[in-house]
Design a protein around this motif. Structure first.
Motif, PDB file in Angstrom:
ATOM      1  N   ARG A 129     -10.978 -11.056 -24.928  1.00  0.00           N
ATOM      2  CA  ARG A 129     -11.562 -10.540 -26.177  1.00  0.00           C
ATOM      3  C   ARG A 129     -12.811  -9.719 -25.877  1.00  0.00           C
ATOM      4  N   LEU A 131     -13.427  -8.034 -23.429  1.00  0.00           N
ATOM      5  CA  LEU A 131     -13.083  -6.767 -22.775  1.00  0.00           C
ATOM      6  C   LEU A 131     -12.445  -5.783 -23.756  1.00  0.00           C
ATOM      7  N   GLY A 132     -12.424  -6.156 -25.035  1.00  0.00           N
ATOM      8  CA  GLY A 132     -11.977  -5.208 -26.036  1.00  0.00           C
ATOM      9  C   GLY A 132     -10.566  -5.436 -26.561  1.00  0.00           C
ATOM     10  N   LEU A 229       2.983 -15.081 -11.405  1.00  0.00           N
ATOM     11  CA  LEU A 229       1.811 -15.379 -12.223  1.00  0.00           C
ATOM     12  C   LEU A 229       0.604 -15.704 -11.371  1.00  0.00           C
TER      13      LEU A 229
ATOM     14  N   ASP B  74     -14.114  -8.338 -29.571  1.00  0.00           N
ATOM     15  CA  ASP B  74     -13.515  -7.143 -28.983  1.00  0.00           C
ATOM     16  C   ASP B  74     -14.128  -5.857 -29.518  1.00  0.00           C
ATOM     17  N   TYR B  80     -19.217  -9.489 -20.584  1.00  0.00           N
ATOM     18  CA  TYR B  80     -19.574 -10.892 -20.355  1.00  0.00           C
ATOM     19  C   TYR B  80     -19.069 -11.274 -18.969  1.00  0.00           C
ATOM     20  N   ARG B  86     -13.391 -15.990 -14.324  1.00  0.00           N
ATOM     21  CA  ARG B  86     -12.335 -15.852 -15.333  1.00  0.00           C
ATOM     22  C   ARG B  86     -11.477 -14.614 -15.127  1.00  0.00           C
ATOM     23  N   LEU B  87     -11.090 -14.348 -13.906  1.00  0.00           N
ATOM     24  CA  LEU B  87     -10.129 -13.267 -13.678  1.00  0.00           C
ATOM     25  C   LEU B  87      -8.767 -13.739 -14.170  1.00  0.00           C
ATOM     26  N   PHE B  88      -7.948 -12.784 -14.602  1.00  0.00           N
ATOM     27  CA  PHE B  88      -6.622 -13.142 -15.086  1.00  0.00           C
ATOM     28  C   PHE B  88      -5.717 -13.417 -13.887  1.00  0.00           C
ATOM     29  N   PRO B  89      -5.208 -14.655 -13.760  1.00  0.00           N
ATOM     30  CA  PRO B  89      -4.502 -15.039 -12.520  1.00  0.00           C
ATOM     31  C   PRO B  89      -3.180 -14.297 -12.341  1.00  0.00           C
ATOM     32  N   HIS B  90      -2.582 -13.836 -13.434  1.00  0.00           N
ATOM     33  CA  HIS B  90      -1.259 -13.221 -13.343  1.00  0.00           C
ATOM     34  C   HIS B  90      -1.332 -11.714 -13.153  1.00  0.00           C
ATOM     35  N   LYS B  91      -2.550 -11.184 -13.016  1.00  0.00           N
ATOM     36  CA  LYS B  91      -2.685  -9.746 -12.829  1.00  0.00           C
ATOM     37  C   LYS B  91      -3.344  -9.451 -11.487  1.00  0.00           C
ATOM     38  N   TYR B  99      -8.289  -3.690 -17.342  1.00  0.00           N
ATOM     39  CA  TYR B  99      -7.974  -4.329 -18.623  1.00  0.00           C
ATOM     40  C   TYR B  99      -8.788  -3.765 -19.790  1.00  0.00           C
ATOM     41  N   GLY B 100     -10.071  -3.487 -19.546  1.00  0.00           N
ATOM     42  CA  GLY B 100     -10.919  -3.024 -20.643  1.00  0.00           C
ATOM     43  C   GLY B 100     -11.143  -1.526 -20.662  1.00  0.00           C
ATOM     44  N   ARG B 103     -11.515   1.299 -23.681  1.00  0.00           N
ATOM     45  CA  ARG B 103     -12.670   1.666 -24.500  1.00  0.00           C
ATOM     46  C   ARG B 103     -13.351   2.942 -24.018  1.00  0.00           C
ATOM     47  N   ARG B 145     -14.933  -5.418 -13.703  1.00  0.00           N
ATOM     48  CA  ARG B 145     -14.096  -5.468 -14.903  1.00  0.00           C
ATOM     49  C   ARG B 145     -14.944  -5.309 -16.161  1.00  0.00           C
ATOM     50  N   ALA B 146     -16.077  -6.036 -16.198  1.00  0.00           N
ATOM     51  CA  ALA B 146     -16.955  -5.927 -17.372  1.00  0.00           C
ATOM     52  C   ALA B 146     -17.553  -4.526 -17.464  1.00  0.00           C
ATOM     53  N   SER B 149     -15.399  -1.825 -18.994  1.00  0.00           N
ATOM     54  CA  SER B 149     -15.066  -1.881 -20.413  1.00  0.00           C
ATOM     55  C   SER B 149     -16.129  -1.151 -21.237  1.00  0.00           C
TER      56      SER B 149
END
Lengths: 231, 367
Positions: A129, A131-132, A229, B74, B80, B86-91, B99-100, B103, B145-146, B149
Motif C-alpha cells: 500500500r 508503494l502506491g 514463490l 497508497d 516506508y 518486507r520484500l515481497f518473497p514471490h518477486k 513495484y512502486g 507513480r 524500492r521505497a 515509488s
C-alpha cells in the motif's frame, strides 16, 4: 482406452471427471470469496456463516442431497423459479451432480484457502500500500499469489472429494446411466447385480488410480509453486 | 514541513503526538522500545488511523478528523522502510524495485531505475529472490524500492536494528546520500544515540505514547528531556565542530568548536567538514589547575555553571567552556576539590575517549 475400459467404465470415468471439474470451477471463486470473508472480516453472522460452510463435513450426505432436492427440485423454492424463468432444471442432470459434490467439497476447499490466507504476512500488504498499490492491486499482486498453494490444495481436495461423492449425489440427481452415474454410483450399481464382483473390483481400482494421480499431480504442482514463490 | 497533531487509541495503548518536522534533513524519532514510535510512523503512513487530529505534509492534508479527510496509504506518497525489509518473497529483486514505479512519469522510469540501482550497488542482485539476500542487501533493496515509488517523505523505522555493526556501516552512507544529495526529508525512527547523532538535524522525543520534546538536535540532545529518555549511562554532551587542521605526523585531527579546539585521533576526514562529537560525561575529568606531564590532550578552561545533588553517589558538574560541558565525577572528588558554582576549572578529555562516537557525520557546511 476402449480396449482397456468397458463402455460402462469409460462413460462413468468421463462423467466423473466432468462433474469433478465443473464442481471445482463453480466452487473456486465462491470458495476464495468465502475464505477471505472468514479470514479477514469480522461481521455479525461470522459464526453462522462458518457453521453453514463447514456443516457438510458433519451432516449426513443424504441430508444434503435431500435439502438440495427440496430447494432445487422442479417444485423447489429456487428450482421452480429457475425453471419458470430460464427453463433450467438441475435435478437428475450431471450439472446437478456437480452442484451436489461442490457443496460436499466446499468445506475442505474453504478450510485450505483460509489457512493459507491466514499465513499471508499482512505486513507485506501494508508495504505494498505504501508503494502506491490500491486494495485491488495488493490483492492481485501480493495476497493472491501468496495464497496460490492453498488455493491449489483446496481445488484438489474438492476435486478428489467430488470423485468420491456418493450420498448427496444419488439422493439429489439419482443414478442415471450416462447422466449422473459417476464412478462410485456405477460401482454401487454393479454390486446390486449378481456376479458384479469382478467389474466392481475394476471400478474400485480405477477410482483408486484416479485419486492417486490427482494427488500426485497436485503435489508436484505445489512444489513448483512454492519454489516460484520463494517461500 | 510535516506537521502532526494527533491522538490515537490502539488497543490499550494511547498515543498523543504533536510536533513539526522540517521539510528537509533527517528528523529522528527517538524513544525506548514500546514508546509508540512504530505506532506513530504507521499513522503517518496511513496504515493506522488516529481518533482525532490533523496531519499535513507541506500543503497536502493527509488526515483531518474534523474534515473527515483520511488519505489512504497508497495516495500519501510516503515511502516506508521497515525494520524487517518486507520484500515481497514471490518477486525478484527487480520486480520488488519496480513495484512502486507507476507513480513516476513513464519517461522517467527507466533512467531513475538505473540510477537508483547503481547508487545502491544492487545491479548484481536484480534477478535474485529476497530469500537469497543477506540482511544488508535486503535493506538496500528496500531503500531502493521505497525511493523508486517517488516519495515526498521517507519513513525509516529502525532499518538498521536487525543488522550487525558491519552491515550498519554499509547502509548509513546511503542514508546520508538521501539526506544530502537527494534532499529527501526523512523521519528516522531509532533508539540508538550514535545513529541519531550521526544522521539527524531535528529530534522528536517520544515516551509512553507522548511527545516530550521536539526541536533542533543539538538543543534537545543536550537538554533534560533527552537525559530522561536515555538513562544515565549515555549522559554526555554533543557539540558541533568543524575540522580545522589535520596533523598527519601525529595522526591527530583538530576540531574547532565555540569553546576552542579538540584533538581527536585519526585523520580520515576532510578540512572544513562538520563533525558532531559526543563527549560522555564519565569521560570528562576536572582539574583546578592546568595539569602538566599528563597524556590527556584536551584541556578546556571554563566556569562551573551547575552542580547536581552533591549527596548523590556521583556528581554531575556543568562547565561552560564556550558550550555547556557535562562532567561526571565521584562525590569524593567533588568534595576534595570543593567545587562550587562560578569557580573556574579545567575540563580534561582524553582524545581516545572521542574515538567512538559522532565522528562520522559528513554533512556539508551550512546544513
Amino acid at each position: 482406452m476402449s480396449d482397456l475400459l468397458s463402455p460402462l467404465e469409460g462413460e462413468a470415468l468421463i462423467l466423473s471427471l466432468r462433474v469433478a471439474l465443473w464442481c471445482v470451477v463453480i466452487s473456486l471463486p465462491i470458495g476464495i470469496g468465502t475464505a477471505w470473508l472468514l479470514a479477514r472480516k469480522r461481521f455479525p453472522g461470522h459464526l453462522l456463516l462458518s457453521a453453514v460452510v463447514y456443516a457438510p463435513l458433519v451432516v449426513p450426505p443424504v441430508v444434503v442431497g435431500y435439502l438440495l432436492l427440496v430447494l432445487l427440485g422442479r417444485r423447489g423454492v429456487v428450482g421452480a423459479w429457475l425453471y419458470e424463468t430460464f427453463g433450467i432444471t438441475v435435478v437428475f442432470t450431471w450439472q446437478g451432480a456437480a452442484i451436489a459434490s461442490a457443496i460436499m467439497g466446499f468445506p475442505l476447499m474453504v478450510r485450505a484457502i483460509r489457512l493459507s490466507l491466514d499465513a499471508v504476512d499482512r505486513r507485506l500488504e501494508d508495504a505494498a500500500r505504501t508503494l502506491g498499490a490500491g486494495r485491488w492491486r495488493v490483492w492481485l499482486s501480493i495476497t493472491l499469489p501468496l495464497t496460490a498453494p492453498g488455493i491449489l490444495a483446496g481445488a484438489v481436495l474438492a476435486f478428489a472429494r467430488s470423485l468420491g461423492e456418493f450420498g448427496a449425489t444419488i439422493t439429489f440427481v439419482s443414478n442415471i446411466p450416462g447422466e449422473t452415474r459417476t464412478l462410485p454410483l456405477a460401482l454401487y450399481s454393479v454390486l446390486q447385480q449378481p456376479g458384479g464382483d469382478a467389474p466392481a473390483m475394476r471400478l474400485a481400482i480405477l477410482s483408486l488410480l484416479l485419486a492417486i494421480v490427482a494427488i500426485a499431480a497436485s503435489e508436484l504442482l505445489a512444489r513448483r509453486m512454492r519454489k516460484q514463490l520463494g517461500v | 514541513m510535516l506537521s502532526v497533531d494527533i491522538a490515537a487509541r490502539l488497543g490499550d495503548f494511547e498515543l498523543e503526538a504533536r510536533f513539526e518536522a522540517p521539510a528537509s534533513g533527517v528528523t529522528a524519532l527517538f524513544g525506548r522500545s514500546g514508546a509508540g514510535k512504530t505506532s506513530l510512523t504507521n499513522i503517518l503512513a496511513g496504515l493506522a488511523r488516529p481518533s482525532r487530529g490533523r496531519i499535513a505534509l507541506g500543503d497536502r492534508v493527509l488526515f483531518d478528523a474534523a474534515k473527515r479527510v483520511n488519505v489512504p496509504p497508497d495516495k500519501r506518497q510516503i515511502g516506508y522502510i521497515f525494520q524487517e525489509g518486507r520484500l515481497f518473497p514471490h518477486k525478484t529483486v527487480r520486480a520488488n524495485l519496480a513495484y512502486g514505479l507507476g507513480r513516476l512519469a513513464p519517461e522517467q522510469r527507466a533512467a531513475r531505475f538505473d540510477e537508483v540501482v547503481d547508487l545502491l550497488g544492487i545491479t548484481p542482485l536484480l534477478e535474485r529472490r529476497p530469500k537469497t539476500l543477506s540482511g544488508g542487501e535486503k535493506q538496500r533493496v528496500a531503500i531502493g524500492r521505497a525511493l523508486l515509488s517517488g516519495p515526498d517523505l521517507l519513513l525509516m523505522d529502525e532499518p538498521l536494528t536487525a543488522l550487525d555493526a558491519a552491515r550498519r556501516a554499509e547502509i548509513l552512507p546511503y542514508v546520508e546520500h538521501l539526506r544530502d544529495v537527494e534532499r529527501l526529508p526523512i523521519i528516522w525512527v531509532s533508539h540508538d544515540v550514535d545513529e541519531i547523532i550521526r544522521l539527524a538535524d531535528h529530534l522528536v522525543l517520544i515516551d509512553q505514547g507522548r511527545v516530550t520534546a521536539s526541536g533542533p538536535l543539538i538543543e534537545i540532545i543536550n537538554g533534560p528531556d533527552f537525559r530522561a529518555a536515555t538513562g544515565r549511562r549515555e549522559d554526555g554532551t554533543v557539540i558541533e565542530t568543524t575540522v580545522a587542521a589535520k596533523d598527519a605526523a601525529n595522526a591527530l585531527t583538530h576540531l574547532r568548536f565555540p569553546g576552542g579546539e579538540l584533538r581527536v585521533p585519526g585523520v580520515n576526514v576532510t578540512l572544513g567538514q562538520r563533525l558532531r562529537v559526543h563527549i560522555m560525561a564519565k569521560d570528562v575529568a576536572i582539574a583546578l589547575d592546568p595539569p602538566r606531564g599528563i597524556s590527556v590532550l584536551n584541556c578546556l578552561a571554563g566556569r562551573i555553571v551547575g552542580i547536581s545533588d552533591p549527596d548523590g553517589a556521583d556528581v554531575d558538574v556543568e562547565i561552560d567552556v564556550g558550550v555547556r560541558l557535562r562532567a561526571r565525577i565521584t562525590r569524593y572528588s567533588a568534595r576534595l576539590l570543593a567545587l562550587k558554582e562560578g569557580q573556574t576549572v579545567h575540563a580534561l578529555i582524553k582524545a581516545m575517549a572521542l574515538d567512538r562516537t559522532g565522528r562520522n557525520r559528513s554533512g556539508t557546511p551550512g546544513t
